[in-house]
Every structure is written in structure tokens, then in C-alpha cells.
Write a protein that holds these residues in place. Structure first.
Motif, PDB file in Angstrom:
ATOM      1  N   HIS A 193       1.086  -0.752   0.009  1.00 42.27           N
ATOM      2  CA  HIS A 193      -0.278   0.130  -0.234  1.00 42.27           C
ATOM      3  C   HIS A 193       0.438   1.502   0.041  1.00 42.27           C
ATOM      4  O   HIS A 193       0.477   2.263  -0.063  1.00 42.27           O
ATOM      5  N   TYR A 194       2.629   1.332   0.165  1.00 44.19           N
ATOM      6  CA  TYR A 194       2.474   3.013   0.223  1.00 44.19           C
ATOM      7  C   TYR A 194       2.544   3.423  -1.040  1.00 44.19           C
ATOM      8  O   TYR A 194       2.014   4.303  -0.800  1.00 44.19           O
ATOM      9  N   ARG A 195       2.079   2.958  -1.762  1.00 41.03           N
ATOM     10  CA  ARG A 195       1.833   4.132  -3.011  1.00 41.03           C
ATOM     11  C   ARG A 195       0.723   4.974  -2.560  1.00 41.03           C
ATOM     12  O   ARG A 195       1.039   6.294  -3.149  1.00 41.03           O
ATOM     13  N   ASP A 196      -0.169   4.390  -2.081  1.00 46.68           N
ATOM     14  CA  ASP A 196      -1.541   4.892  -1.888  1.00 46.68           C
ATOM     15  C   ASP A 196      -0.569   6.484  -0.643  1.00 46.68           C
ATOM     16  O   ASP A 196      -0.326   5.879   0.637  1.00 46.68           O
ATOM     17  N   PRO A 197      -1.426   7.597  -0.535  1.00 53.52           N
ATOM     18  CA  PRO A 197      -0.767   8.903   0.001  1.00 53.52           C
ATOM     19  C   PRO A 197      -1.411   9.054   1.114  1.00 53.52           C
ATOM     20  O   PRO A 197      -0.858   9.646   2.343  1.00 53.52           O
ATOM     21  N   SER A 198      -2.632   7.913   1.089  1.00 50.35           N
ATOM     22  CA  SER A 198      -3.007   8.356   3.121  1.00 50.35           C
ATOM     23  C   SER A 198      -2.564   7.284   3.947  1.00 50.35           C
ATOM     24  O   SER A 198      -2.785   6.704   5.123  1.00 50.35           O
ATOM     25  N   LEU A 199      -1.009   6.449   3.319  1.00 49.31           N
ATOM     26  CA  LEU A 199      -0.852   5.047   4.324  1.00 49.31           C
ATOM     27  C   LEU A 199      -0.648   5.650   5.247  1.00 49.31           C
ATOM     28  O   LEU A 199       0.444   6.823   5.141  1.00 49.31           O
ATOM     29  N   SER A 200      -0.548   5.182   6.775  1.00 51.61           N
ATOM     30  CA  SER A 200       0.340   5.768   7.625  1.00 51.61           C
ATOM     31  C   SER A 200       0.113   5.122   8.517  1.00 51.61           C
ATOM     32  O   SER A 200      -0.425   3.991   9.077  1.00 51.61           O
ATOM     33  N   PRO A 201       0.446   5.519   9.807  1.00 54.11           N
ATOM     34  CA  PRO A 201       0.827   4.574  11.225  1.00 54.11           C
ATOM     35  C   PRO A 201      -0.742   4.537  11.936  1.00 54.11           C
ATOM     36  O   PRO A 201      -1.115   3.047  11.941  1.00 54.11           O
ATOM     37  N   GLU A 202      -2.082   5.240  11.447  1.00 55.10           N
ATOM     38  CA  GLU A 202      -3.037   5.226  12.190  1.00 55.10           C
ATOM     39  C   GLU A 202      -3.463   4.151  11.462  1.00 55.10           C
ATOM     40  O   GLU A 202      -4.880   3.893  11.507  1.00 55.10           O
ATOM     41  N   SER A 203      -3.406   4.214   9.703  1.00 53.83           N
ATOM     42  CA  SER A 203      -3.867   3.555   9.581  1.00 53.83           C
ATOM     43  C   SER A 203      -3.626   2.078   8.814  1.00 53.83           C
ATOM     44  O   SER A 203      -4.217   1.458   8.504  1.00 53.83           O
ATOM     45  N   ILE A 204      -3.036   1.760   9.280  1.00 50.26           N
ATOM     46  CA  ILE A 204      -1.774   0.526   9.222  1.00 50.26           C
ATOM     47  C   ILE A 204      -2.929  -0.083  10.457  1.00 50.26           C
ATOM     48  O   ILE A 204      -2.995  -0.888  10.394  1.00 50.26           O
ATOM     49  N   ALA A 205      -2.599   0.938  12.137  1.00 50.16           N
ATOM     50  CA  ALA A 205      -3.279   0.408  13.109  1.00 50.16           C
ATOM     51  C   ALA A 205      -4.451   0.074  12.818  1.00 50.16           C
ATOM     52  O   ALA A 205      -4.990  -1.709  13.443  1.00 50.16           O
ATOM     53  N   LYS A 206      -5.533   0.941  11.841  1.00 46.93           N
ATOM     54  CA  LYS A 206      -6.804   0.814  11.907  1.00 46.93           C
ATOM     55  C   LYS A 206      -7.165  -1.062  11.567  1.00 46.93           C
ATOM     56  O   LYS A 206      -7.602  -1.258  11.416  1.00 46.93           O
ATOM     57  N   ALA A 207      -6.405  -0.642  10.459  1.00 49.00           N
ATOM     58  CA  ALA A 207      -5.759  -2.039   8.869  1.00 49.00           C
ATOM     59  C   ALA A 207      -5.763  -3.661  10.168  1.00 49.00           C
ATOM     60  O   ALA A 207      -6.059  -4.493   9.709  1.00 49.00           O
ATOM     61  N   HIS A 208      -5.094  -3.490  11.283  1.00 43.68           N
ATOM     62  CA  HIS A 208      -4.290  -4.812  12.054  1.00 43.68           C
ATOM     63  C   HIS A 208      -5.489  -4.441  13.004  1.00 43.68           C
ATOM     64  O   HIS A 208      -5.140  -5.541  14.257  1.00 43.68           O
ATOM     65  N   HIS A 209      -6.440  -3.509  13.707  1.00 45.38           N
ATOM     66  CA  HIS A 209      -7.023  -4.004  14.708  1.00 45.38           C
ATOM     67  C   HIS A 209      -6.448  -3.728  16.161  1.00 45.38           C
ATOM     68  O   HIS A 209      -6.929  -4.721  17.299  1.00 45.38           O
ATOM     69  N   VAL A 210      -5.236  -3.165  16.391  1.00 45.42           N
ATOM     70  CA  VAL A 210      -4.935  -2.782  17.073  1.00 45.42           C
ATOM     71  C   VAL A 210      -3.986  -0.132  17.701  1.00 45.42           C
ATOM     72  O   VAL A 210      -4.782  -0.203  16.391  1.00 45.42           O
ATOM     73  N   SER A 211      -4.341  -0.245  18.783  1.00 44.15           N
ATOM     74  CA  SER A 211      -4.658   1.325  18.661  1.00 44.15           C
ATOM     75  C   SER A 211      -2.495   1.549  18.413  1.00 44.15           C
ATOM     76  O   SER A 211      -2.045   0.462  17.616  1.00 44.15           O
ATOM     77  N   LEU A 212      -3.325   2.942  17.641  1.00 46.90           N
ATOM     78  CA  LEU A 212      -1.649   2.879  17.969  1.00 46.90           C
ATOM     79  C   LEU A 212      -0.194   3.142  18.493  1.00 46.90           C
ATOM     80  O   LEU A 212       0.535   3.273  18.356  1.00 46.90           O
ATOM     81  N   ARG A 213      -1.056   3.286  19.789  1.00 46.20           N
ATOM     82  CA  ARG A 213      -0.181   2.814  21.395  1.00 46.20           C
ATOM     83  C   ARG A 213       0.774   1.645  21.055  1.00 46.20           C
ATOM     84  O   ARG A 213       1.985   0.747  20.884  1.00 46.20           O
ATOM     85  N   TYR A 214      -0.099   0.838  20.368  1.00 47.39           N
ATOM     86  CA  TYR A 214       0.597  -0.880  20.270  1.00 47.39           C
ATOM     87  C   TYR A 214       1.344  -0.642  19.496  1.00 47.39           C
ATOM     88  O   TYR A 214       2.196  -1.495  19.660  1.00 47.39           O
TER      89      TYR A 214
END
Length: 308
Positions: A193-214
């Protein structure tokens, strides 16, 4: 979790069940009377792995039988169960309870790794168990949560269940095996997904069902943080694009858009920090104009990473 419920007189038990979906987890509030509940593991099509089931009684108690042992569970303990295991619950009178179901794959635990906490009653007098005991009634009793709020609450509950396991003897398993597995899944996700400008730690955390802090905590031992890992992946692809023969006419802005950067200036700043030169100079060197060696996509200079 499929269960069979019977009563002493053979009638269907009276009661209420309220269930909410919070991201990857499910929370339920149950109020009912005397009954016997049995659970035998069943593999449903499309269901991936077991659940961790956390049971909290705020009124009444139950005798929990697991692997031939009886555990008395009441308002002062959290009961942790592995849904891949057979169990039974015997209620002698009315009760109210809250049930949290967390897919084991989300926490990163297999049925074999539950070890010390599976089938145990954990005191709610302190630590993570106390936090869960205070939080479960609050998140379950609400009429409903907005989707975004519910997902964040679910991620927080996953974190707390992970900490609960860490507190009770499975720290090495959680930190080494599941941590490494999550790191590998996140790296693969970034590659896709690196080509997606919206890719971020927040979106990755959401996609993997974990909190950003974790997510950040899992990556603490790694060379790069999640944000730097995304940027590094984009820069590597940008370098390859710039060094490809026949791409001299392609602008830096076009390469930036192709690799997920918001604009050419963003790419240029990041490129200079990593490679010590702007993108066009990189292209010239990579294609041999300056006489320096450079095959397509080869990294000619890569300074050491200072910080994350």
C-alpha cells in the motif's frame, strides 16, 4: 461461541443479552437465571482461529469447569477462557455478567500460547484485571458507539487483554513470537500500500485492529519506526523509478505521485536527507552521466540512520 444452555426444569432460561461490536472485538451484557452452560469447540466456515473470552460477573457466581478442574468465579475475578477448549459453567441462581471476545489472532496468541492464563480466575483487585473490570460494564451498557469510537475502544480492549496475558506469565511468548508476526504483517502491508498517499501509522493500526500506541510499542526494537518505514519504502521505489533507463523525461512530481508522496517538494526533502543529493542529481549519477557506477535502482550512497 456456540453453547448449549439447559435448566433444572427443562425450560428455556429467561434473560437478556445485549451485544456490541467494537472493531475486532465483541462485548456482551447478560442477565439471566439458574442454568447450565456447556461449550464444545466448533470450526465455523470462514472463522480464523480461536477467541480469548474474558468473563466478568457483577452479580452472582458460576462454577467454571475446564480440563476437569472447577474454578469458582464471582464479582472479584476475571475468568479467562480459550474458545478452542471445551468448558462448562454452572449457575445456581440469577446472575449478571459481561463477556469480552477477542480473536486470538488479533492479540497474536495461538491456542498453545495462552498457557498460564487460560482457564484461570484473575483477581480484579489491581493491575490490568482491575482496569478491564471497570471498563467492561461501561463499554457494554451504552446504547451504541459511533463506528470510529467503537473501533478505538475495541483496540484499547485488545491492548488490555494483551497486557493481562503479559502480567500473568506469558511475556516471552507475546513479546517474541506475536510481536515478530505483527512486524512481518505490517511490513508486508506497507509493501502492498505504499503508493497510497493516505497510508500512515494510524491507518495501519486500524487495518490490523490494534491501537496506534500498541503499534508503536511493537516497533520500538526495530531500526525504523512505522512512519519512517513507510517513507523509506517510498524512497526506495522513487530511487528505482529515477534510475530506470528511458525515464529521463519523467518529472520528479510524477515520481512523487507514483510513490505515494503528497508532492515533489516532499519527495525532494526526504530524498536529500537519505541520499545526500536531490532526485535529479541522483538520476544523473545513476544513469552514468557523472561517471559514477550505478545500475537501475542501485543505492549509491546511504548514510546511517540517525534516530527513528
Amino acid at each position: 461461541m456456540p453453547v448449549s444452555v439447559t435448566t433444572a426444569d427443562g425450560r428455556a432460561p429467561d434473560g437478556d443479552v445485549v451485544t456490541h461490536r467494537l472493531g475486532a472485538v465483541t462485548v456482551s451484557a447478560i442477565a439471566s437465571g439458574a442454568q447450565y452452560v456447556s461449550h464444545a469447540p466448533v470450526r465455523w466456515p470462514g472463522v480464523n482461529g480461536p477467541d480469548l473470552v474474558v468473563l466478568l460477573h457483577t452479580h452472582g457466581s458460576t462454577t467454571y469447569r475446564w480440563r476437569g478442574d472447577d474454578v469458582l468465579a464471582g464479582p472479584t475475578v476475571l475468568l479467562m477462557h480459550d474458545s478452542a477448549q471445551r468448558c462448562s459453567l454452572s449457575y445456581e441462581g440469577p446472575f449478571t455478567a459481561f463477556v469480552l471476545r477477542v480473536p486470538a489472532r488479533v492479540v497474536g496468541l495461538s491456542a498453545e500460547q495462552l498457557g498460564p492464563v487460560a482457564g484461570t480466575a484473575l483477581p480484579t483487585t489491581g493491575g490490568t484485571a482491575a482496569l478491564l473490570a471497570s471498563l467492561l460494564p461501561a463499554v457494554t451498557s451504552a446504547a451504541g458507539w459511533a463506528p470510529r469510537v467503537g473501533e478505538r475502544l475495541g483496540a484499547a480492549l485488545v491492548d488490555l487483554v494483551t497486557l493481562l496475558v503479559l502480567e500473568h506469565g506469558a511475556s516471552e511468548t507475546v513479546q517474541e513470537g506475536p510481536r515478530g508476526e505483527l512486524v512481518r504483517r505490517v511490513r508486508a502491508y506497507i509493501d502492498q500500500h505504499y503508493r497510497d498517499p493516505s497510508l500512515s501509522p494510524e491507518s495501519i493500526a486500524k487495518a490490523h485492529h490494534v491501537s496506534l500506541r500498541y503499534l508503536h510499542r511493537v516497533f520500538e526494537p526495530e531500526e525504523l519506526t512505522v512512519g519512517r518505514l513507510i517513507q523509506r519504502r517510498r524512497l526506495e521505489e522513487g530511487a528505482r523509478e529515477l534510475a530506470r533507463p528511458g525515464r529521463r523525461a519523467v518529472t520528479v512530481a510524477a515520481v512523487a505521485q507514483l510513490c505515494g508522496f503528497t508532492n515533489a517538494a516532499h519527495l525532494s526533502r526526504a530524498f536529500r536527507r537519505l541520499h545526500g543529493c536531490p532526485p535529479l542529481e541522483w538520476r544523473s549519477r545513476a544513469l552514468g552521466r557523472s561517471g559514477a557506477p550505478g545500475g537501475a535502482g542501485r543505492v549509491l550512497a546511504r548514510p546511517s540512520v540517525a534516530g527513528r
